[in-house]
Write an enzyme that holds these catalytic residues in place. Sequence first.
Site, PDB file in Angstrom:
ATOM      1  N   GLY A  16       0.810  -1.213   0.000  1.00  9.38           N
ATOM      2  CA  GLY A  16       0.000   0.000   0.000  1.00  9.38           C
ATOM      3  C   GLY A  16       0.844   1.265   0.000  1.00  9.38           C
ATOM      4  O   GLY A  16       2.072   1.228  -0.070  1.00  9.38           O
ATOM      5  N   ALA A  62       0.261 -10.486   1.875  1.00  9.63           N
ATOM      6  CA  ALA A  62      -0.457  -9.763   0.827  1.00  9.63           C
ATOM      7  C   ALA A  62      -1.523 -10.641   0.191  1.00  9.63           C
ATOM      8  O   ALA A  62      -1.399 -11.868   0.163  1.00  9.63           O
ATOM      9  CB  ALA A  62       0.518  -9.284  -0.245  1.00  9.63           C
ATOM     10  N   PRO A 110     -10.387   1.130   4.791  1.00 11.45           N
ATOM     11  CA  PRO A 110     -11.487   0.150   4.735  1.00 11.45           C
ATOM     12  C   PRO A 110     -11.180  -1.153   5.458  1.00 11.45           C
ATOM     13  O   PRO A 110     -12.103  -1.869   5.865  1.00 11.45           O
ATOM     14  CB  PRO A 110     -11.668  -0.078   3.224  1.00 11.45           C
ATOM     15  CG  PRO A 110     -11.147   1.163   2.584  1.00 11.45           C
ATOM     16  CD  PRO A 110      -9.984   1.571   3.442  1.00 11.45           C
ATOM     17  N   SER A 119      -2.351  -0.108  12.372  1.00  7.06           N
ATOM     18  CA  SER A 119      -2.346   0.887  11.292  1.00  7.06           C
ATOM     19  C   SER A 119      -2.899   2.214  11.791  1.00  7.06           C
ATOM     20  O   SER A 119      -4.103   2.442  11.791  1.00  7.06           O
ATOM     21  CB  SER A 119      -3.166   0.379  10.098  1.00  7.06           C
ATOM     22  OG  SER A 119      -3.041   1.249   9.006  1.00  7.06           O
ATOM     23  N   PHE A 177      -0.583   5.858  11.706  1.00  5.78           N
ATOM     24  CA  PHE A 177       0.133   6.668  10.715  1.00  5.78           C
ATOM     25  C   PHE A 177      -0.621   7.948  10.341  1.00  5.78           C
ATOM     26  O   PHE A 177      -0.472   8.485   9.252  1.00  5.78           O
ATOM     27  CB  PHE A 177       0.446   5.847   9.451  1.00  5.78           C
ATOM     28  CG  PHE A 177       1.235   4.608   9.752  1.00  5.78           C
ATOM     29  CD1 PHE A 177       2.557   4.704  10.158  1.00  5.78           C
ATOM     30  CD2 PHE A 177       0.654   3.358   9.691  1.00  5.78           C
ATOM     31  CE1 PHE A 177       3.294   3.567  10.489  1.00  5.78           C
ATOM     32  CE2 PHE A 177       1.374   2.215  10.015  1.00  5.78           C
ATOM     33  CZ  PHE A 177       2.690   2.322  10.407  1.00  5.78           C
ATOM     34  N   LYS A 229     -10.197   3.074  14.512  1.00  8.03           N
ATOM     35  CA  LYS A 229      -8.802   2.919  14.925  1.00  8.03           C
ATOM     36  C   LYS A 229      -8.681   2.816  16.441  1.00  8.03           C
ATOM     37  O   LYS A 229      -7.868   2.040  16.966  1.00  8.03           O
ATOM     38  CB  LYS A 229      -7.956   4.092  14.404  1.00  8.03           C
ATOM     39  CG  LYS A 229      -7.806   4.097  12.885  1.00  8.03           C
ATOM     40  CD  LYS A 229      -6.781   5.121  12.450  1.00  8.03           C
ATOM     41  CE  LYS A 229      -6.480   4.994  10.959  1.00  8.03           C
ATOM     42  NZ  LYS A 229      -5.383   5.876  10.541  1.00  8.03           N
TER      43      LYS A 229
END
Length: 320
Positions: A17, A38, A91, A115, A117, A137
């Site tokens: 990504g 992946a 998503p 995740s 960031f 999140k």
Amino acid sequence: MARQAGTSRILIFGGTGYIGRHLVRASVSAGHPTYVYARPAGPQTRPSNLDLCREFRSISVHIIEGELEEHEKIVATLKQVDIVISALAYPQVPDQLKIIDAIVSAGNIKRFLPSDFGCEEDKIMPLPPFQEFLEKKRKIRRATEAAGIPFTFIAANCLAAYFVNFLLHPHDPRDDIVVYGDGEAKAVLNYEEDIGKYTIRVANDPRACNRIVTYRPKSNIISQHELISLWEEKTGRTFKRVYVPEEDMVKLSQTLPPPENIPVSILHSIFVKGDLMSYKINEDDLEASRLYPEMQFTTIDQLLDVFLTDPPEPATAAFE
């Protein structure tokens, strides 16, 4: 891949990504045996992702193809590594609960970086569409803590190349630039390559275990007006500044259908309210440029020079 003494084996989800590719390259550059989990390639896979996988294989990255629903495959992969970093796009943020379950089952992971960031979601209260975005999140943070998994939470603030592309549109000749609010709110713009390098460093730092690390170097704090003026100096051009009032942005956040209401709410938070600079970083808080004074963040001035000589391509998905 031969393992060097003192290096951790790092697994990255979302390694192909927008931010994930920088994490993978930084991990390899730092000498870590690096793994990427992946999705299997298929008819819908973008050619750029296929090229990226070829690049990764050429630098000895282990690519494990699988879906997030394949619990046993993920557990088996986790047993080969020490540190897990997730760079899944928005998503897929809720899907990190599956990674957490697998980490608990594996029982050997020394650090998990979910995740994030972006902004420090536990310290800001943006407009409802962005608030709902951040709540997903926060749920991952709380689930990580509840599971007793050693963690580091990253508040990397703005992805600088993305936002320079978005705000200044350096790839086209337009003479107008949109300014959100009055253009005076301060934001924090950090170059994606730096975010990759610092995150790999943080992931291996005992001081960052079970802590939040914020990336807020003083040289990267800038307002929209300052950014535009600096770009005018660099290019020798003068731009017309077209203002979008705060009340218009609030109204758009209320009337646009999901998910179109999220980007305008993000822009309001960053460039109107100045949420990235709305809280203090105290001496006992962890801030990346203070943790590693021997490393140097790319300044905004240096980043704009990059755009003049070899401009990065715009991100393929808004706010990825």
